[in-house]
Design a protein around this motif. Structure first.
Motif, PDB file in Angstrom:
ATOM      1  N   MET A 143     -14.493  40.570  24.913  1.00  0.00           N
ATOM      2  CA  MET A 143     -15.309  39.850  25.854  1.00  0.00           C
ATOM      3  C   MET A 143     -14.555  38.632  26.333  1.00  0.00           C
ATOM      4  O   MET A 143     -13.640  38.138  25.677  1.00  0.00           O
ATOM      5  N   THR A 144     -14.913  38.147  27.510  1.00  0.00           N
ATOM      6  CA  THR A 144     -14.206  37.009  28.087  1.00  0.00           C
ATOM      7  C   THR A 144     -15.194  35.968  28.594  1.00  0.00           C
ATOM      8  O   THR A 144     -16.380  36.236  28.781  1.00  0.00           O
ATOM      9  N   GLY A 145     -14.664  34.781  28.822  1.00  0.00           N
ATOM     10  CA  GLY A 145     -15.431  33.696  29.408  1.00  0.00           C
ATOM     11  C   GLY A 145     -14.466  32.637  29.888  1.00  0.00           C
ATOM     12  O   GLY A 145     -13.286  32.641  29.519  1.00  0.00           O
ATOM     13  N   VAL A 146     -14.964  31.730  30.692  1.00  0.00           N
ATOM     14  CA  VAL A 146     -14.106  30.687  31.252  1.00  0.00           C
ATOM     15  C   VAL A 146     -13.863  29.570  30.242  1.00  0.00           C
ATOM     16  O   VAL A 146     -12.776  29.018  30.158  1.00  0.00           O
ATOM     17  N   ARG A 147     -14.886  29.228  29.459  1.00  0.00           N
ATOM     18  CA  ARG A 147     -14.799  28.107  28.524  1.00  0.00           C
ATOM     19  C   ARG A 147     -14.610  28.620  27.096  1.00  0.00           C
ATOM     20  O   ARG A 147     -15.357  29.474  26.626  1.00  0.00           O
ATOM     21  N   ASP A 164     -16.088  31.334  21.920  1.00  0.00           N
ATOM     22  CA  ASP A 164     -16.130  31.260  20.453  1.00  0.00           C
ATOM     23  C   ASP A 164     -17.553  31.445  19.933  1.00  0.00           C
ATOM     24  O   ASP A 164     -17.778  32.146  18.930  1.00  0.00           O
ATOM     25  N   GLU A 165     -18.524  30.814  20.592  1.00  0.00           N
ATOM     26  CA  GLU A 165     -19.922  30.926  20.156  1.00  0.00           C
ATOM     27  C   GLU A 165     -20.421  32.368  20.281  1.00  0.00           C
ATOM     28  O   GLU A 165     -21.105  32.881  19.392  1.00  0.00           O
ATOM     29  N   ALA A 166     -20.071  33.011  21.396  1.00  0.00           N
ATOM     30  CA  ALA A 166     -20.505  34.395  21.612  1.00  0.00           C
ATOM     31  C   ALA A 166     -19.873  35.328  20.585  1.00  0.00           C
ATOM     32  O   ALA A 166     -20.533  36.231  20.050  1.00  0.00           O
ATOM     33  N   VAL A 167     -18.600  35.115  20.295  1.00  0.00           N
ATOM     34  CA  VAL A 167     -17.898  35.945  19.312  1.00  0.00           C
ATOM     35  C   VAL A 167     -18.559  35.819  17.942  1.00  0.00           C
ATOM     36  O   VAL A 167     -18.782  36.822  17.249  1.00  0.00           O
ATOM     37  N   HIS A 189     -17.628  44.360  15.906  1.00  0.00           N
ATOM     38  CA  HIS A 189     -16.212  43.986  16.004  1.00  0.00           C
ATOM     39  C   HIS A 189     -15.936  43.531  17.432  1.00  0.00           C
ATOM     40  O   HIS A 189     -16.187  44.266  18.380  1.00  0.00           O
ATOM     41  N   VAL A 190     -15.427  42.324  17.603  1.00  0.00           N
ATOM     42  CA  VAL A 190     -15.250  41.777  18.944  1.00  0.00           C
ATOM     43  C   VAL A 190     -13.993  40.918  19.017  1.00  0.00           C
ATOM     44  O   VAL A 190     -13.617  40.259  18.049  1.00  0.00           O
ATOM     45  N   LEU A 191     -13.360  40.959  20.158  1.00  0.00           N
ATOM     46  CA  LEU A 191     -12.203  40.116  20.453  1.00  0.00           C
ATOM     47  C   LEU A 191     -12.562  39.231  21.632  1.00  0.00           C
ATOM     48  O   LEU A 191     -12.953  39.734  22.691  1.00  0.00           O
ATOM     49  N   GLY A 192     -12.498  37.922  21.463  1.00  0.00           N
ATOM     50  CA  GLY A 192     -12.833  36.989  22.543  1.00  0.00           C
ATOM     51  C   GLY A 192     -11.581  36.414  23.181  1.00  0.00           C
ATOM     52  O   GLY A 192     -10.668  35.963  22.480  1.00  0.00           O
ATOM     53  N   ILE A 193     -11.514  36.432  24.511  1.00  0.00           N
ATOM     54  CA  ILE A 193     -10.352  35.934  25.236  1.00  0.00           C
ATOM     55  C   ILE A 193     -10.823  35.044  26.384  1.00  0.00           C
ATOM     56  O   ILE A 193     -11.682  35.450  27.173  1.00  0.00           O
ATOM     57  N   GLU A 237      -2.711  45.460  23.642  1.00  0.00           N
ATOM     58  CA  GLU A 237      -1.976  45.276  22.385  1.00  0.00           C
ATOM     59  C   GLU A 237      -2.896  45.493  21.175  1.00  0.00           C
ATOM     60  O   GLU A 237      -2.483  46.035  20.154  1.00  0.00           O
ATOM     61  N   LYS A 238      -4.158  45.082  21.316  1.00  0.00           N
ATOM     62  CA  LYS A 238      -5.116  45.179  20.214  1.00  0.00           C
ATOM     63  C   LYS A 238      -5.671  46.596  20.060  1.00  0.00           C
ATOM     64  O   LYS A 238      -5.798  47.114  18.948  1.00  0.00           O
ATOM     65  N   TYR A 239      -6.003  47.231  21.201  1.00  0.00           N
ATOM     66  CA  TYR A 239      -6.729  48.503  21.135  1.00  0.00           C
ATOM     67  C   TYR A 239      -5.954  49.698  21.702  1.00  0.00           C
ATOM     68  O   TYR A 239      -6.382  50.835  21.536  1.00  0.00           O
ATOM     69  N   GLY A 240      -4.863  49.438  22.398  1.00  0.00           N
ATOM     70  CA  GLY A 240      -4.032  50.526  22.904  1.00  0.00           C
ATOM     71  C   GLY A 240      -4.481  51.139  24.216  1.00  0.00           C
ATOM     72  O   GLY A 240      -3.772  51.946  24.809  1.00  0.00           O
ATOM     73  N   LYS A 241      -5.671  50.782  24.691  1.00  0.00           N
ATOM     74  CA  LYS A 241      -6.210  51.355  25.918  1.00  0.00           C
ATOM     75  C   LYS A 241      -7.378  50.505  26.393  1.00  0.00           C
ATOM     76  O   LYS A 241      -7.795  49.562  25.710  1.00  0.00           O
TER      77      LYS A 241
END
Length: 204
Positions: free
Chosen positions: A1-5, A10-13, A22-26, A45-49
C-alpha cells in the motif's frame, strides 16, 4: 500500500498487521517520477510480480467554476488525477502477468460533474475513458475496471460532510438516502481484483 505521508503509511501498516495481514507500506507521491519507479521496483523486488493495481490518488485543490479555474490548478488536477496514473502503469506494465487487475477509482462526478468542482469531475470522466481504452489494449491478459463512488465521508470530502445541512442535501439526492463508505469501495475493489470475478467471466 502507498500514501503521500510517511506517518499515514506507517499507521495504516500497523493497523493491517494487527489484523494479521501481511503488508508492505511505501511512501509515494504519484506525481514524482522517482517515487513511482521506487514503488514499482520495491514491490517487484519483494513479491516478484504485480497482481493488482488500485489507482486511487486524486486532488481537488479548489471548489470553483471550471472557467474560473487557474491554469496552475488545471495542471495540478491533470497531472495527479490522470497523467500520473498513466505513467505509473507504464512503469508497472512489464511486471503485469496474465490475470493481473487494474482498478481506477473514478467518481459519480465523472458522469455528472458538480458545478463547484467541475474540472475534478472532468478528470474523473477521463479515467472512465482511460479504463475503456486500456481494457481493450490489455485484454485478454489484464483486466481493467473502474469504480465510480458518490460522496464518501472522508477527509477529502470535508467540504461536504463538515456542514450538516450540506451533508443532508447530498444524502437526500441518493436513492439509499445516505453517503457511501470507504469499506464499500474497498469491497468493490476486492471483488474486481479477485479470482471470483475470473470464474464468473469464464462461465459467461
Amino acid at each position: 500500500m502507498t500514501g503521500v505521508r510517511s506517518k499515514n503509511v506507517d499507521e495504516a501498516v500497523e493497523k493491517l498487521k494487527a489484523k494479521g495481514i501481511h503488508v508492505l507500506g511505501i511512501v509515494c507521491h504519484v506525481s514524482d517520477a522517482q517515487q513511482r519507479k521506487n514503488l514499482i521496483n520495491t514491490t517487484v523486488e519483494k513479491y516478484g510480480k504485480i497482481d493488482v493495481i488500485v489507482s486511487n490518488a486524486a486532488v481537488n485543490p479548489v471548489n470553483v467554476p471550471l472557467l474560473e479555474t487557474k491554469e496552475s490548478i488545471l495542471d495540478k488536477l491533470w497531472e495527479t488525477n490522470v497523467k500520473a496514473s498513466i505513467l505509473l502503469l507504464q512503469d508497472a506494465a512489464p511486471h503485469l502477468k496474465k490475470g493481473s487487475s487494474i482498478i481506477f477509482i473514478s467518481s459519480y462526478g465523472g458522469y455528472q460533474p458538480q458545478p463547484s468542482m467541475a474540472m475534478y469531475g472532468v478528470t474523473k470522466t477521463t479515467l472512465l475513458g482511460l479504463t475503456k481504452a486500456l481494457a481493450a489494449e490489455l485484454a485478454p491478459n489484464v483486466r481493467v475496471n473502474a469504480i465510480a463512488p458518490g460522496f464518501v465521508p472522508t477527509r477529502f470530502a470535508t467540504f461536504v460532510t463538515a456542514n450538516e445541512a450540506t451533508k443532508k442535501s447530498f444524502e437526500d439526492i441518493t436513492l439509499l438516502k445516505r453517503l457511501g463508505s470507504p469499506e464499500e469501495i474497498a469491497a468493490a475493489a476486492a471483488f474486481l481484483a479477485s479470482e471470483m470475478l475470473l470464474t464468473l467471466q469464464e462461465r459467461s
